[in-house]
Design a protein around this motif. Structure first.
Motif, PDB file in Angstrom:
ATOM      1  N   ILE A  39       0.866  -1.183   0.000  1.00 65.90           N
ATOM      2  CA  ILE A  39       0.000   0.000   0.000  1.00 65.90           C
ATOM      3  C   ILE A  39       0.898   1.225   0.000  1.00 65.90           C
ATOM      4  O   ILE A  39       1.682   1.424   0.935  1.00 65.90           O
ATOM      5  CB  ILE A  39      -0.929   0.011   1.224  1.00 65.90           C
ATOM      6  CG1 ILE A  39      -1.771  -1.263   1.263  1.00 65.90           C
ATOM      7  CG2 ILE A  39      -1.820   1.265   1.202  1.00 65.90           C
ATOM      8  CD1 ILE A  39      -2.592  -1.417   2.527  1.00 65.90           C
ATOM      9  N   TYR A  40       0.797   1.996  -1.073  1.00 59.49           N
ATOM     10  CA  TYR A  40       1.599   3.212  -1.210  1.00 59.49           C
ATOM     11  C   TYR A  40       0.705   4.433  -1.098  1.00 59.49           C
ATOM     12  O   TYR A  40      -0.343   4.508  -1.748  1.00 59.49           O
ATOM     13  CB  TYR A  40       2.298   3.250  -2.576  1.00 59.49           C
ATOM     14  CG  TYR A  40       3.298   2.146  -2.762  1.00 59.49           C
ATOM     15  CD1 TYR A  40       4.575   2.241  -2.208  1.00 59.49           C
ATOM     16  CD2 TYR A  40       2.972   1.004  -3.474  1.00 59.49           C
ATOM     17  CE1 TYR A  40       5.492   1.218  -2.375  1.00 59.49           C
ATOM     18  CE2 TYR A  40       3.884  -0.018  -3.644  1.00 59.49           C
ATOM     19  CZ  TYR A  40       5.145   0.094  -3.084  1.00 59.49           C
ATOM     20  OH  TYR A  40       6.049  -0.924  -3.251  1.00 59.49           O
ATOM     21  N   GLU A  41       1.120   5.386  -0.272  1.00 60.50           N
ATOM     22  CA  GLU A  41       0.492   6.694  -0.276  1.00 60.50           C
ATOM     23  C   GLU A  41       1.159   7.465  -1.405  1.00 60.50           C
ATOM     24  O   GLU A  41       2.403   7.512  -1.488  1.00 60.50           O
ATOM     25  CB  GLU A  41       0.696   7.404   1.057  1.00 60.50           C
ATOM     26  CG  GLU A  41      -0.003   8.736   1.116  1.00 60.50           C
ATOM     27  CD  GLU A  41       0.159   9.432   2.467  1.00 60.50           C
ATOM     28  OE1 GLU A  41      -0.105  10.646   2.501  1.00 60.50           O
ATOM     29  OE2 GLU A  41       0.544   8.788   3.448  1.00 60.50           O
ATOM     30  N   VAL A  42       0.331   8.047  -2.287  1.00 60.76           N
ATOM     31  CA  VAL A  42       0.866   8.733  -3.458  1.00 60.76           C
ATOM     32  C   VAL A  42       0.313  10.150  -3.538  1.00 60.76           C
ATOM     33  O   VAL A  42      -0.690  10.482  -2.908  1.00 60.76           O
ATOM     34  CB  VAL A  42       0.544   7.955  -4.763  1.00 60.76           C
ATOM     35  CG1 VAL A  42       1.232   6.597  -4.765  1.00 60.76           C
ATOM     36  CG2 VAL A  42      -0.950   7.798  -4.974  1.00 60.76           C
ATOM     37  N   SER A  43       0.983  10.969  -4.331  1.00 62.36           N
ATOM     38  CA  SER A  43       0.530  12.344  -4.527  1.00 62.36           C
ATOM     39  C   SER A  43      -0.774  12.347  -5.323  1.00 62.36           C
ATOM     40  O   SER A  43      -1.231  11.306  -5.805  1.00 62.36           O
ATOM     41  CB  SER A  43       1.603  13.140  -5.266  1.00 62.36           C
ATOM     42  OG  SER A  43       1.705  12.693  -6.608  1.00 62.36           O
ATOM     43  N   ASP A  44      -1.333  13.531  -5.506  1.00 63.30           N
ATOM     44  CA  ASP A  44      -2.602  13.622  -6.238  1.00 63.30           C
ATOM     45  C   ASP A  44      -2.398  13.760  -7.744  1.00 63.30           C
ATOM     46  O   ASP A  44      -3.331  14.128  -8.461  1.00 63.30           O
ATOM     47  CB  ASP A  44      -3.465  14.743  -5.680  1.00 63.30           C
ATOM     48  CG  ASP A  44      -2.809  16.108  -5.790  1.00 63.30           C
ATOM     49  OD1 ASP A  44      -1.661  16.201  -6.267  1.00 63.30           O
ATOM     50  OD2 ASP A  44      -3.460  17.094  -5.396  1.00 63.30           O
TER      51      ASP A  44
END
Length: 100
Positions: free
Chosen positions: A59-64
């Motif tokens: 699970i990667y938190e990514v930019s918008d």
């Protein structure tokens, strides 16, 4: 709320320990160096009975940024990443979650 990228995959038969060591010790760190990839975790999937399914999810938190832009950045960077043949390449699936 951040956008997330889920990457599901499996290890090749009999190579789960090698696969998990590579993912947690190498791959997450390399992916989070790619612009737009902010953080990442590696998770074993379990079924409703609490038993392992044999599948794993990063699970990667990514930019918008748009998903296509993020995937282009990831694929471009992948040529310089240390990969492993312990991963079952046919099992890899990418899914972006868009907060509502």
């Amino acid at each position: 709320m951040p956008r997330l990228l889920l990457v599901n995959s499996r290890a090749n038969e009999g190579r789960e320990d090698e696969y998990k060591a590579w993912y947690t010790g190498t791959h997450i760190g390399e992916v989070t160096q790619v612009p737009g990839f902010l953080s990442g975790t590696f998770n074993a999937c379990i079924g409703p009975d609490g038993q392992p399914t044999g599948e794993f999810t990063a699970i990667y938190e990514v930019s918008d940024e748009p998903p296509a832009v993020l995937m282009q950045a990831l694929m471009g960077a992948s040529k310089d990443m240390q990969m492993t043949d312990a991963i079952d390449g046919s099992s890899v699936r990418f899914n972006f979650l868009d907060p509502q």
